[in-house]
Write a protein that holds these residues in place. Structure first.
Motif, mmCIF file in Angstrom:
data_model
loop_
_atom_site.group_PDB
_atom_site.id
_atom_site.type_symbol
_atom_site.label_atom_id
_atom_site.label_comp_id
_atom_site.label_asym_id
_atom_site.label_seq_id
_atom_site.Cartn_x
_atom_site.Cartn_y
_atom_site.Cartn_z
ATOM 1 N N LYS A 73 0.531 -1.882 0.269
ATOM 2 C CA LYS A 73 0.112 0.146 0.069
ATOM 3 C C LYS A 73 0.662 1.313 0.022
ATOM 4 O O LYS A 73 0.593 2.223 -0.155
ATOM 5 C CB LYS A 73 -1.040 0.024 1.178
ATOM 6 C CG LYS A 73 -2.117 -0.898 0.981
ATOM 7 C CD LYS A 73 -3.090 -0.750 2.686
ATOM 8 C CE LYS A 73 -4.163 -1.735 1.845
ATOM 9 N NZ LYS A 73 -5.043 -2.058 3.423
ATOM 10 N N LEU A 74 1.571 1.276 0.689
ATOM 11 C CA LEU A 74 2.394 2.326 0.982
ATOM 12 C C LEU A 74 3.383 2.572 -0.409
ATOM 13 O O LEU A 74 3.537 3.510 -0.898
ATOM 14 C CB LEU A 74 4.257 2.593 1.929
ATOM 15 C CG LEU A 74 4.922 3.288 2.201
ATOM 16 C CD1 LEU A 74 3.659 4.411 2.798
ATOM 17 C CD2 LEU A 74 5.606 3.118 3.286
ATOM 18 N N SER A 75 3.827 1.630 -1.741
ATOM 19 C CA SER A 75 4.778 1.804 -2.711
ATOM 20 C C SER A 75 3.729 2.460 -3.249
ATOM 21 O O SER A 75 3.947 2.744 -4.330
ATOM 22 C CB SER A 75 4.987 0.552 -2.911
ATOM 23 O OG SER A 75 3.882 -0.422 -3.846
ATOM 24 N N GLN A 76 2.148 2.084 -3.012
ATOM 25 C CA GLN A 76 1.557 2.661 -4.424
ATOM 26 C C GLN A 76 1.418 4.392 -4.311
ATOM 27 O O GLN A 76 0.700 4.892 -4.965
ATOM 28 C CB GLN A 76 0.123 1.954 -4.028
ATOM 29 C CG GLN A 76 -0.578 0.336 -4.681
ATOM 30 C CD GLN A 76 -1.641 -0.068 -4.515
ATOM 31 O OE1 GLN A 76 -1.899 0.380 -3.429
ATOM 32 N NE2 GLN A 76 -1.946 -0.678 -5.108
ATOM 33 N N GLU A 77 1.767 4.681 -3.117
ATOM 34 C CA GLU A 77 1.648 6.288 -2.722
ATOM 35 C C GLU A 77 2.568 6.629 -3.443
ATOM 36 O O GLU A 77 2.625 8.561 -3.319
ATOM 37 C CB GLU A 77 1.471 6.128 -0.563
ATOM 38 C CG GLU A 77 0.137 5.479 -0.685
ATOM 39 C CD GLU A 77 -1.235 5.995 -0.868
ATOM 40 O OE1 GLU A 77 -1.003 7.559 -1.688
ATOM 41 O OE2 GLU A 77 -1.929 5.270 -0.670
ATOM 42 N N PHE A 78 3.471 6.436 -4.106
ATOM 43 C CA PHE A 78 5.003 6.695 -4.282
ATOM 44 C C PHE A 78 5.162 6.580 -6.132
ATOM 45 O O PHE A 78 5.236 5.383 -6.499
ATOM 46 C CB PHE A 78 6.398 7.333 -3.338
ATOM 47 C CG PHE A 78 5.482 7.188 -1.800
ATOM 48 C CD1 PHE A 78 6.070 8.806 -1.476
ATOM 49 C CD2 PHE A 78 5.437 6.940 -1.396
ATOM 50 C CE1 PHE A 78 6.024 9.683 -0.455
ATOM 51 C CE2 PHE A 78 4.677 6.831 0.233
ATOM 52 C CZ PHE A 78 5.314 8.571 0.259
ATOM 53 N N PRO A 79 5.827 7.430 -6.042
ATOM 54 C CA PRO A 79 6.874 7.414 -7.621
ATOM 55 C C PRO A 79 7.596 6.242 -7.737
ATOM 56 O O PRO A 79 7.939 5.861 -6.732
ATOM 57 C CB PRO A 79 6.757 8.580 -8.793
ATOM 58 C CG PRO A 79 7.162 8.997 -7.283
ATOM 59 C CD PRO A 79 6.154 9.170 -6.116
ATOM 60 N N GLN A 80 7.919 5.608 -8.657
ATOM 61 C CA GLN A 80 8.588 4.381 -8.602
ATOM 62 C C GLN A 80 9.942 4.768 -7.707
ATOM 63 O O GLN A 80 11.096 4.182 -7.265
ATOM 64 C CB GLN A 80 9.213 3.364 -10.437
ATOM 65 C CG GLN A 80 9.408 2.349 -9.370
ATOM 66 C CD GLN A 80 9.343 1.890 -11.166
ATOM 67 O OE1 GLN A 80 8.574 1.974 -12.450
ATOM 68 N NE2 GLN A 80 10.271 0.214 -11.239
ATOM 69 N N SER A 81 10.990 5.807 -8.439
ATOM 70 C CA SER A 81 11.901 6.758 -8.172
ATOM 71 C C SER A 81 11.895 6.608 -7.097
ATOM 72 O O SER A 81 13.954 6.661 -6.056
ATOM 73 C CB SER A 81 12.375 7.772 -9.114
ATOM 74 O OG SER A 81 10.901 8.384 -8.311
ATOM 75 N N ILE A 82 10.621 6.481 -5.982
ATOM 76 C CA ILE A 82 10.861 6.915 -4.588
ATOM 77 C C ILE A 82 11.741 4.911 -3.707
ATOM 78 O O ILE A 82 11.550 4.857 -3.148
ATOM 79 C CB ILE A 82 10.164 7.810 -4.388
ATOM 80 C CG1 ILE A 82 10.277 9.340 -4.594
ATOM 81 C CG2 ILE A 82 10.094 7.378 -2.461
ATOM 82 C CD1 ILE A 82 11.263 9.803 -3.907
ATOM 83 N N THR A 83 10.465 4.447 -4.920
ATOM 84 C CA THR A 83 9.856 3.300 -3.788
ATOM 85 C C THR A 83 11.117 2.119 -4.127
ATOM 86 O O THR A 83 10.914 1.171 -3.373
ATOM 87 C CB THR A 83 8.425 2.815 -4.385
ATOM 88 O OG1 THR A 83 8.644 2.445 -5.928
ATOM 89 C CG2 THR A 83 7.050 3.416 -3.977
ATOM 90 N N ASN A 84 11.340 2.487 -4.821
ATOM 91 C CA ASN A 84 12.782 1.582 -5.314
ATOM 92 C C ASN A 84 13.652 1.882 -4.439
ATOM 93 O O ASN A 84 14.790 1.211 -3.846
ATOM 94 C CB ASN A 84 14.006 2.107 -6.472
ATOM 95 C CG ASN A 84 12.813 1.604 -7.395
ATOM 96 O OD1 ASN A 84 12.149 0.581 -7.415
ATOM 97 N ND2 ASN A 84 12.999 2.221 -9.059
ATOM 98 N N LYS A 85 13.992 3.334 -3.482
ATOM 99 C CA LYS A 85 14.566 3.164 -2.249
ATOM 100 C C LYS A 85 14.350 2.386 -1.133
ATOM 101 O O LYS A 85 15.201 2.473 0.035
ATOM 102 C CB LYS A 85 14.795 5.060 -2.103
ATOM 103 C CG LYS A 85 15.412 5.612 -3.352
ATOM 104 C CD LYS A 85 15.568 7.022 -3.159
ATOM 105 C CE LYS A 85 15.801 7.783 -4.540
ATOM 106 N NZ LYS A 85 16.191 8.929 -3.909
ATOM 107 N N PHE A 86 12.518 2.264 -1.234
ATOM 108 C CA PHE A 86 12.788 1.325 -0.036
ATOM 109 C C PHE A 86 13.155 0.563 0.340
ATOM 110 O O PHE A 86 13.291 -1.227 -0.425
ATOM 111 C CB PHE A 86 10.831 1.082 -0.328
ATOM 112 C CG PHE A 86 9.975 2.659 0.030
ATOM 113 C CD1 PHE A 86 10.659 4.190 -0.146
ATOM 114 C CD2 PHE A 86 8.928 2.478 -0.540
ATOM 115 C CE1 PHE A 86 9.668 4.881 0.094
ATOM 116 C CE2 PHE A 86 8.139 3.285 0.064
ATOM 117 C CZ PHE A 86 8.642 4.846 0.260
ATOM 118 N N HIS A 87 13.212 -0.248 2.392
ATOM 119 C CA HIS A 87 13.817 -1.442 2.930
ATOM 120 C C HIS A 87 12.646 -0.803 4.000
ATOM 121 O O HIS A 87 12.597 -0.058 4.643
ATOM 122 C CB HIS A 87 14.980 -1.281 2.725
ATOM 123 C CG HIS A 87 16.263 -0.488 1.930
ATOM 124 N ND1 HIS A 87 16.764 -1.799 1.004
ATOM 125 C CD2 HIS A 87 16.604 0.302 1.412
ATOM 126 C CE1 HIS A 87 17.055 -0.985 0.092
ATOM 127 N NE2 HIS A 87 17.313 0.370 0.588
#
Length: 232
Positions: A161-175
């Motif tokens: 759900k959180l990954s859907q709230e941001f562009p992929q350029s941001i979610t690629n940095k998520f851990h």
């Protein structure tokens, strides 16, 4: 109980998670359990930061500052990481059927904007609107290389759900770093067993308004050090 534990979780963390879930746990014991879980999360994070020269921003909500976040910061600084703090006071509300958490007050240290590693600390992630709000605020000025979303307990669908709230350029940095995932929710959105209802009420605050009047000891102590020119 539909709970799964991560690879980071030892019997010590399981015991502290049980204290949080137990509604009979008093506020002092509850607070200490959060602090210990924060220290362990901080140790896990320190091991994942390969470049100790990179500056770190630890971000949290006000109710999570004095125990969970304090524990995280203590472990990070013990690992010789340079840490700055951002703390947010959120007003949870529903409008037109949507859950929101606008920021009504914030504390940001000067080095926050220069951080290359962003660590978003939350005691429990059931919905994603608080994390989304605070993270959106921070990435307006930060350009982190990595973003760690950290909590003792999360809902199994929270990362998606959180990954859907941001562009992929941001979610690629998520851990994600956590100790347990829960699959069930109560009607009010609280996880089962989660952390035993709303954290700020378990910590002794009367309600949300009372929580938002509070200034954490962590903020007071760090602010005082900054005024003397001392950083840590």
């Amino acid at each position: 109980m539909n709970r799964q534990f991560s690879d980071y979780t030892t019997e010590i963390e399981k015991a502290n998670l049980s204290l949080l879930a137990d509604k009979a746990t008093d506020s002092t014991t509850y607070s200490h359990a959060l602090y210990e879980l924060g220290r362990e999360l901080g140790r896990v994070l320190a091991e994942q930061v390969n470049d100790k020269k990179k500056s770190v921003c630890v971000a949290c909500s006000v109710e999570d500052a004095d125990y969970l976040t304090t524990g995280v910061i203590e472990s990070l600084t013990s690992a010789s990481l340079e840490v700055s703090l951002a703390c947010f006071w959120n007003q949870r509300q529903r409008q037109h059927g949507l859950s929101m958490a606008p920021i009504v007050r914030k504390y940001r240290e000067p080095n926050v904007d220069h951080a290359k590693i962003l660590i978003m600390v939350k005691s429990v992630i059931s919905g994603t609107y608080v994390v989304k709000t605070n993270l959106t605020h921070l990435i307006q000025t930060l350009q982190p290389d990595n973003i760690f979303v950290v909590a003792p307990v999360i809902h199994k669908e929270a990362p998606h759900k959180l990954s859907q709230e941001f562009p992929q350029s941001i979610t690629n940095k998520f851990h994600y770093v956590y100790f347990a995932t829960d699959t069930e929710k109560q009607a009010n959105g609280d996880l089962i067993p989660g952390v035993g209802s709303h954290v700020y009420q378990r910590l002794g605050f009367k309600d949300q308004a009372d929580k938002n009047k509070f200034t954490p000891k962590l903020v007071k102590s760090r602010s005082a050090l900054l005024k003397t020119g001392v950083t840590r």
